[in-house]
Enzyme design. Structure first.
Site, PDB file in Angstrom:
ATOM      1  N   CYS A  87      -2.118  -0.288   7.611  1.00 27.31           N
ATOM      2  CA  CYS A  87      -1.646   0.954   7.356  1.00 27.31           C
ATOM      3  C   CYS A  87      -1.726   1.313   8.503  1.00 27.31           C
ATOM      4  O   CYS A  87      -0.201   2.158   9.157  1.00 27.31           O
ATOM      5  CB  CYS A  87      -1.591   1.637   6.324  1.00 27.31           C
ATOM      6  SG  CYS A  87      -1.167   0.924   4.896  1.00 27.31           S
ATOM      7  N   GLU A 123       0.705   3.723   1.657  1.00 27.08           N
ATOM      8  CA  GLU A 123       1.246   4.301   3.014  1.00 27.08           C
ATOM      9  C   GLU A 123       2.662   3.641   3.396  1.00 27.08           C
ATOM     10  O   GLU A 123       4.225   4.223   3.982  1.00 27.08           O
ATOM     11  CB  GLU A 123       0.307   4.060   4.117  1.00 27.08           C
ATOM     12  CG  GLU A 123      -0.594   5.166   3.828  1.00 27.08           C
ATOM     13  CD  GLU A 123      -1.972   3.694   2.839  1.00 27.08           C
ATOM     14  OE1 GLU A 123      -1.627   3.732   2.823  1.00 27.08           O
ATOM     15  OE2 GLU A 123      -2.840   4.134   3.449  1.00 27.08           O
ATOM     16  N   HIS A 175       0.855  -1.072   0.169  1.00 21.58           N
ATOM     17  CA  HIS A 175      -0.153   0.260  -0.327  1.00 21.58           C
ATOM     18  C   HIS A 175       1.089   0.528  -0.175  1.00 21.58           C
ATOM     19  O   HIS A 175       1.809   1.226   0.743  1.00 21.58           O
ATOM     20  CB  HIS A 175      -0.990  -0.281   1.540  1.00 21.58           C
ATOM     21  CG  HIS A 175      -2.175  -1.022   1.459  1.00 21.58           C
ATOM     22  ND1 HIS A 175      -2.487  -0.754   2.583  1.00 21.58           N
ATOM     23  CD2 HIS A 175      -1.943  -2.354   0.099  1.00 21.58           C
ATOM     24  CE1 HIS A 175      -3.855  -1.785   1.843  1.00 21.58           C
ATOM     25  NE2 HIS A 175      -3.078  -2.802   0.495  1.00 21.58           N
TER      26      HIS A 175
HETATM   27 ZN   LIG Z   1      -3.331   0.389   3.601  1.00 21.97          ZN
END
Ligand SMILES: [Zn+2]
Length: 149
Positions: free
Chosen positions: A86, A55, A53
């Site tokens: 995250c 982040e 992801h």
């Molecule tokens: Zn995430």
């Protein structure tokens, strides 16, 4: 050259992710003086990694750049409310402030679902500012999923 807005950088990364066929989420880590230290878009397809992801990628890069796993003077800007994974990573990296765009009532883990920073097990709670350029961020995601149907 003037300082770029970190949210602009996050949006650029989100659009670049969409162009690669990734879910359009972008993130930027900013230092104390407002300088962008790291930036990333989702790369789950490209990296064949469900945890890639935006982040997490930006946090890891910022840690590498600064040479520390504790980003206590840094802020994270991201176009979508972080998921539980995250959010947990944001806590582990000790981010000072989290600024996010669209709220995510299904997958979000900050203001929805597990609300990671509200858990007693959470050792570090960043300041959280949600809904920044929310309409624009939500429109980007809607357009992406509409095009994929
Ligand atoms: Zn995430």
């Amino acid at each position: 050259m003037g300082k770029v807005s970190p949210m602009d950088v996050a949006f650029e990364e989100a659009r670049a992710a969409a162009a690669r066929g990734e879910v359009p989420v972008g993130a930027a880590v900013v230092g104390r003086d407002g300088t962008v230290i790291a930036r990333a878009g989702n790369r789950t397809e490209q990296d064949v990694d469900a945890s890639a992801h935006a982040e997490v990628l930006a946090l890891r890069e910022a840690g590498r750049v600064l040479g520390t796993p504790r980003l206590t003077e840094c802020d994270l800007f991201v176009t979508l409310e972080p998921c539980a994974m995250c959010a947990a990573a944001i806590g582990l990296f000790r981010i000072r402030r989290l600024v996010f765009g669209a709220y995510d009532s299904k997958g979000g883990g900050v203001e929805h679902g597990p609300r990671i920073f509200a858990q007693p097990s959470c050792q570090h709670r960043p300041d959280v500012i949600g809904g920044v350029r929310e309409t624009e961020a939500a429109a980007l995601l809607r357009a992406f999923f509409r095009a994929r149907r």
